[in-house]
Motif scaffolding. Sequence first.
Motif, PDB file in Angstrom:
ATOM      1  N   ILE A 110      32.313  47.852  27.827  1.00 46.73           N
ATOM      2  CA  ILE A 110      33.009  46.691  28.385  1.00 46.73           C
ATOM      3  C   ILE A 110      34.328  47.128  29.031  1.00 46.73           C
ATOM      4  N   LEU A 111      35.051  47.992  28.330  1.00 48.50           N
ATOM      5  CA  LEU A 111      36.320  48.471  28.867  1.00 48.50           C
ATOM      6  C   LEU A 111      36.106  49.344  30.104  1.00 48.50           C
ATOM      7  N   SER A 112      35.020  50.099  30.118  1.00 46.83           N
ATOM      8  CA  SER A 112      34.706  50.901  31.304  1.00 46.83           C
ATOM      9  C   SER A 112      34.460  50.010  32.506  1.00 46.83           C
ATOM     10  N   PHE A 113      33.771  48.893  32.266  1.00 44.97           N
ATOM     11  CA  PHE A 113      33.539  47.971  33.378  1.00 44.97           C
ATOM     12  C   PHE A 113      34.812  47.254  33.780  1.00 44.97           C
ATOM     13  N   VAL A 114      35.688  47.012  32.796  1.00 43.96           N
ATOM     14  CA  VAL A 114      36.999  46.468  33.149  1.00 43.96           C
ATOM     15  C   VAL A 114      37.703  47.452  34.073  1.00 43.96           C
ATOM     16  N   MET A 115      37.623  48.749  33.707  1.00 43.86           N
ATOM     17  CA  MET A 115      38.267  49.785  34.510  1.00 43.86           C
ATOM     18  C   MET A 115      37.589  49.934  35.875  1.00 43.86           C
ATOM     19  N   ASN A 116      36.265  49.811  35.890  1.00 43.72           N
ATOM     20  CA  ASN A 116      35.508  50.020  37.131  1.00 43.72           C
ATOM     21  C   ASN A 116      35.549  48.832  38.080  1.00 43.72           C
ATOM     22  N   TRP A 117      35.578  47.618  37.504  1.00 43.24           N
ATOM     23  CA  TRP A 117      35.377  46.434  38.332  1.00 43.24           C
ATOM     24  C   TRP A 117      36.547  45.461  38.349  1.00 43.24           C
ATOM     25  N   THR A 118      37.611  45.776  37.598  1.00 40.54           N
ATOM     26  CA  THR A 118      38.786  44.900  37.637  1.00 40.54           C
ATOM     27  C   THR A 118      39.327  44.783  39.052  1.00 40.54           C
ATOM     28  N   ASP A 119      39.271  45.898  39.798  1.00 45.24           N
ATOM     29  CA  ASP A 119      39.763  45.866  41.176  1.00 45.24           C
ATOM     30  C   ASP A 119      39.032  44.812  42.005  1.00 45.24           C
ATOM     31  N   THR A 120      37.700  44.788  41.901  1.00 43.15           N
ATOM     32  CA  THR A 120      36.917  43.796  42.649  1.00 43.15           C
ATOM     33  C   THR A 120      37.238  42.380  42.193  1.00 43.15           C
ATOM     34  N   LEU A 121      37.265  42.177  40.861  1.00 43.68           N
ATOM     35  CA  LEU A 121      37.505  40.832  40.332  1.00 43.68           C
ATOM     36  C   LEU A 121      38.914  40.340  40.669  1.00 43.68           C
ATOM     37  N   MET A 122      39.909  41.210  40.544  1.00 43.45           N
ATOM     38  CA  MET A 122      41.287  40.783  40.804  1.00 43.45           C
ATOM     39  C   MET A 122      41.578  40.644  42.292  1.00 43.45           C
ATOM     40  N   LEU A 123      40.883  41.414  43.116  1.00 41.08           N
ATOM     41  CA  LEU A 123      40.989  41.177  44.558  1.00 41.08           C
ATOM     42  C   LEU A 123      40.431  39.793  44.898  1.00 41.08           C
ATOM     43  N   GLY A 124      39.332  39.422  44.239  1.00 44.55           N
ATOM     44  CA  GLY A 124      38.777  38.086  44.450  1.00 44.55           C
ATOM     45  C   GLY A 124      39.723  36.996  43.989  1.00 44.55           C
ATOM     46  N   TYR A 125      40.464  37.281  42.906  1.00 45.33           N
ATOM     47  CA  TYR A 125      41.399  36.292  42.363  1.00 45.33           C
ATOM     48  C   TYR A 125      42.666  36.180  43.222  1.00 45.33           C
ATOM     49  N   TYR A 126      43.274  37.324  43.565  1.00 46.01           N
ATOM     50  CA  TYR A 126      44.540  37.328  44.292  1.00 46.01           C
ATOM     51  C   TYR A 126      44.381  37.161  45.794  1.00 46.01           C
ATOM     52  N   GLY A 174      47.211  45.001  48.460  1.00 41.49           N
ATOM     53  CA  GLY A 174      45.809  44.656  48.707  1.00 41.49           C
ATOM     54  C   GLY A 174      44.836  45.707  48.211  1.00 41.49           C
ATOM     55  N   ILE A 175      43.872  46.095  49.076  1.00 42.46           N
ATOM     56  CA  ILE A 175      42.814  47.002  48.651  1.00 42.46           C
ATOM     57  C   ILE A 175      43.346  48.400  48.330  1.00 42.46           C
ATOM     58  N   ASN A 176      44.433  48.829  48.962  1.00 40.28           N
ATOM     59  CA  ASN A 176      45.018  50.134  48.633  1.00 40.28           C
ATOM     60  C   ASN A 176      45.635  50.123  47.234  1.00 40.28           C
ATOM     61  N   GLY A 177      46.243  49.016  46.874  1.00 38.28           N
ATOM     62  CA  GLY A 177      46.777  48.877  45.514  1.00 38.28           C
ATOM     63  C   GLY A 177      45.678  48.903  44.468  1.00 38.28           C
TER      64      GLY A 177
END
Length: 509
Positions: A236-252, A395-398
């Motif tokens: 679960i934490l690995s997916f947080v690490m792997n996919w948080t960028d996608t999810l938080m880009l969708g949020y922000y 954005g995506i660079n961050g």
Amino acid sequence: MSDVNQALQRIARGTGIVFAGTVISMLFGFLSRAIIARYFSTGEYGVFNLALTILSIALVVATLGFQNALPREVAFYREKELSKLGRLIPTALIIVALNSLMITALLILGSDVVAQFFNETRLKYALKIMALALPFLALRGVIISITQGFGRVREKVYFQNIIYPVLYLILIVVGAILSFPFTYVFFAYVAAQALTLLALVLDVWKIRLFELKFSLDSKLGKKLVIFSVPLLLSGILSFVMNWTDTLMLGYYKSSETVGLYNAASPLARLIPIFLTSAGFLYSPIASQLYAQGKVEEMKRIYQVLTKWVFLLTLPIFAVMLLFPEATIKFFFGAKYVSAASALQILALGFMFHTFLGLNGMSLIVIGDSSFILFSNFISAAFNVLLNTLLIPAYGINGAAVATAVSYFIANVLMSLRLYQKTSIHPFSQSYLKPLIITFVSLAIIRSLPLRVPSIWEALPILAVFLGVYFFLVLLSRSVDKEDVELLLAVEKKLGVNLGIIKKVLGKFV
């Protein structure tokens, strides 16, 4: 022949097969993604990736960490308690089947809440449809991990790497030709997963590798779950690490920004392809060696594999680092070129992961799954924090920086722990010299004023770089006797004469 050479040759054969299957899978996967990206809007492509990300996280929960635990457990039971293996396998399948059905129901019922969280109404119906694929995905993954414990690669290559992506690509092409609406993409995904599982079950039943029966051993099930829980939480934490960028880009930001980022992210995730391929058979083989107390042999295998994986990965990394615009344009089209800087940053993060070798898998082999949980927790926390700080401004660079840094932290922690527990590390003398040559060579090329608008103009430059690089590696005498013996085994397996290569290597060993 020594245990090290026997193990290396088995892993090499398996790595070649898994790599070929992975390339096929990624090729068809990229084609499917490219068609979706080109045929639909960047916003719809972003919705597809958000839904896929959420489903991937749900898959980790549904499988309870069994996909990482079963290769080791099956290998250990085969070595020490063969009589219990026939009860362990159906118990694992029943637990996963029931759990995945429950998670599917929760996904469907909670789809509206998730859609509101991301402020994306199209995500609601996407999740309701794609959730139906979860039980098929979970059972397929667990069956393949069981066959992995038997030291087999056939099921992974045939059913995960070939049959599923080919089926999905065919369905996507049909939908594009017939101008089906966007919802068709999700129905096609479910259909492809269901048909793949059916084919896998029929194949396993036919060859009778293990019995597909209804048998639930509560004692074995409890033991398996207890061992797997840290791996579940780590997953679960690995997916947080792997996919948080996608999810938080969708949020922000927006689904369009997610679509841009997911042109760079899948490309960067190509970098560990050789590492993942080598790890498929490394896990059961290293588990058997560790059970026999052969830690020194395990260490030598780790070092040789890490060096070869690094050398094989270098061309992929180099083209992404040196020619990011041309790479993205070739795969996804000119409208995604603005993700070039994100690709370079992500490439550095994933290459660092490759550079240190199979540290996490080795910790699983020695039974230290709790530390994997700890290191993933630390890196995931940094990932969320950095995404929160960097995405609104950059954005995506961050998002790319956050992912790269979190990979750095996780790999440093796991490598230090592995060294502390077993004295295993990748840095043999024959590995350090190619590393120095790599850093210097890439720095020189990056300093040159090269303008490469297309991938075809990049390839000749890359070919010259690699030719000079590997000559310098030979000149530095970074070739070991295990490397030559591995080459001889490949020569025998392929039935070809590598006389010239052997003659050249002979001068530098």
